[in-house]
Design an enzyme around this catalytic site. Structure first.
Site, PDB file in Angstrom:
ATOM      1  N   LYS A  52       0.840  -1.208   0.000  1.00 37.99           N
ATOM      2  CA  LYS A  52       0.000   0.000   0.000  1.00 37.99           C
ATOM      3  C   LYS A  52       0.870   1.251   0.000  1.00 37.99           C
ATOM      4  O   LYS A  52       0.630   2.200  -0.748  1.00 37.99           O
ATOM      5  CB  LYS A  52      -0.945  -0.010   1.223  1.00 37.99           C
ATOM      6  CG  LYS A  52      -2.091  -0.985   1.056  1.00 37.99           C
ATOM      7  CD  LYS A  52      -2.892  -1.199   2.334  1.00 37.99           C
ATOM      8  CE  LYS A  52      -3.925  -2.304   2.108  1.00 37.99           C
ATOM      9  NZ  LYS A  52      -4.639  -2.714   3.312  1.00 37.99           N
ATOM     10  N   GLN A  96      -4.624  -1.404   9.641  1.00 41.32           N
ATOM     11  CA  GLN A  96      -4.603  -2.726   9.003  1.00 41.32           C
ATOM     12  C   GLN A  96      -5.196  -3.784   9.936  1.00 41.32           C
ATOM     13  O   GLN A  96      -4.799  -3.894  11.098  1.00 41.32           O
ATOM     14  CB  GLN A  96      -3.150  -3.079   8.631  1.00 41.32           C
ATOM     15  CG  GLN A  96      -3.006  -4.352   7.850  1.00 41.32           C
ATOM     16  CD  GLN A  96      -3.584  -4.269   6.433  1.00 41.32           C
ATOM     17  OE1 GLN A  96      -3.462  -3.255   5.757  1.00 41.32           O
ATOM     18  NE2 GLN A  96      -4.228  -5.333   5.998  1.00 41.32           N
ATOM     19  N   ASP A 119     -10.944   3.399   4.412  1.00 44.42           N
ATOM     20  CA  ASP A 119     -11.400   2.011   4.297  1.00 44.42           C
ATOM     21  C   ASP A 119     -12.932   1.958   4.247  1.00 44.42           C
ATOM     22  O   ASP A 119     -13.506   0.937   3.886  1.00 44.42           O
ATOM     23  CB  ASP A 119     -10.925   1.202   5.526  1.00 44.42           C
ATOM     24  CG  ASP A 119      -9.847   0.188   5.165  1.00 44.42           C
ATOM     25  OD1 ASP A 119      -9.697  -0.116   3.965  1.00 44.42           O
ATOM     26  OD2 ASP A 119      -9.163  -0.290   6.089  1.00 44.42           O
TER      27      ASP A 119
END
Ligand code: NDP
Length: 292
Positions: A52, A96, A119
């Protein structure tokens, strides 16, 4: 033989378009910034987070990675999130998953400023998504929707089945497909006659986490199959990545199908960068570019 949906190519194109928009923002002294927080303990997460960060830099964005010890307390993690909420150079925050067991993932996610929640997992963004209010949309379902629209153009009236009801894939996917005028079935581990449900569907989204569980012979001829699953298996003494769909058999029947790897996976990261760009534009009252 079904057409292969090239998610990698689509994602590369999307990243190029995002990079062009980042150049325009930088001309106005605005640099989108994405922070990824990782708590040590899950080896796969380390790989994902590095990937990422690499992609974030490639499109010209500012990238920050915060790595915390595996014994980090909930309070310490929340403090890091709060700091990032208050950091003006950061437009997007991602924590994460999975997190170690001493940490409550829901309270961490719901501490992220919803406007920086790239997200799209915050309860406020979930509520916005289901009530058709402009929101940051979870990356994987957003990527699936982009691939479906690219392939089918109009999803109106299609029967879609989503196998999997997680908060990060299955449920938001259902909302997106309803908004595209599909008739949606959500299946899960308690669904009866899954095979018959899949057989009726013009669109199959597999998000189960069980290698090759959806059999080729379940697929309706001509259906579009989007395989979200990423499963590491051993075959012929070698490690291999496979999806939740029995790919070799399914591609003989499907109209179009995503491979694993090279299908949905690359779209997830591209959509993360897309969401960071959207969050940056909103924050700075700039027009949000339309890519699909
Ligand atoms: P979860 O484990 O959170 O959810 C799995 C879902 O599948 C659950 O709803 C579960 O049902 C259902 N399920 C499990 N077994 C069966 C079965 N035998 N029949 C029908 N349904 C079943 O997984 P995620 O949604 O997080 O991820 C799903 C897959 O997608 C995984 O392989 C994951 O690695 C992958 N993934 C890929 C991403 C990408 O970027 N390509 C991003 C995110 C995930 P129940 O609710 O009843 O338990």
């Amino acid at each position: 033989m079904g057409k292969l949906i090239d998610g990698k190519k689509f994602a590369d194109n999307l990243c190029n378009k995002i990079a062009e928009e980042v150049i325009k923002l930088k001309d106005k002294n605005i640099t989108p910034g994405l922070a990824v927080v990782r708590v040590e303990g899950d080896p796969a997460s380390a790989v994902y987070v590095n990937m990422k960060a690499k992609k974030t830099k490639e499109v010209g964005m500012h990238s920050v990675i915060k790595i915390l010890d595996k014994n980090t307390s909930q309070d310490d993690l929340l403090k890091v999130v709060e700091e990032l909420n208050n950091d003006k150079s950061i437009n997007g925050i991602l924590v994460q998953l999975p997190l170690p067991k001493q940490i409550n993932a829901d309270s961490v996610i719901n501490t992220i400023n919803p406007d920086k929640d790239v997200d799209g997992f915050h309860a406020i963004n979930t509520g916005r998504l289901w009530t058709n209010i402009d929101s940051l949309v979870p990356c994987t379902p957003l990527g699936c929707k982009m691939l479906l629209l690219d392939e089918l153009k109009d999803l109106t009236g299609k029967k879609a089945i989503i196998v999997g009801r997680s908060n990060i894939v299955g449920k938001p996917m259902a909302s997106l497909l309803i908004s595209e005028n599909c008739t949606v079935t959500i299946a899960h581990s308690k669904t009866e006659n899954l095979k018959d449900e899949v057989k009726k569907s013009d669109i199959v989204i597999a998000a189960v986490g069980v290698p090759e569980m959806i059999k080729g012979k379940w697929i309706k001829p001509g259906a579009t199959v989007i395989d979200v699953g990423i499963n590491r298996i051993e075959r012929g003494g070698k490690q291999k990545l496979v999806g939740d769909v029995e790919f070799e058999e399914a591609k003989k029947v499907a109209g179009a199908i995503t491979p694993v790897p090279g299908g949905v996976g690359p779209m997830t990261i591209a959509c993360l960068l897309h969401n960071t760009l959207v969050a940056t534009c909103k924050k700075n009252n700039k027009e949000i570019p339309k890519f699909f």
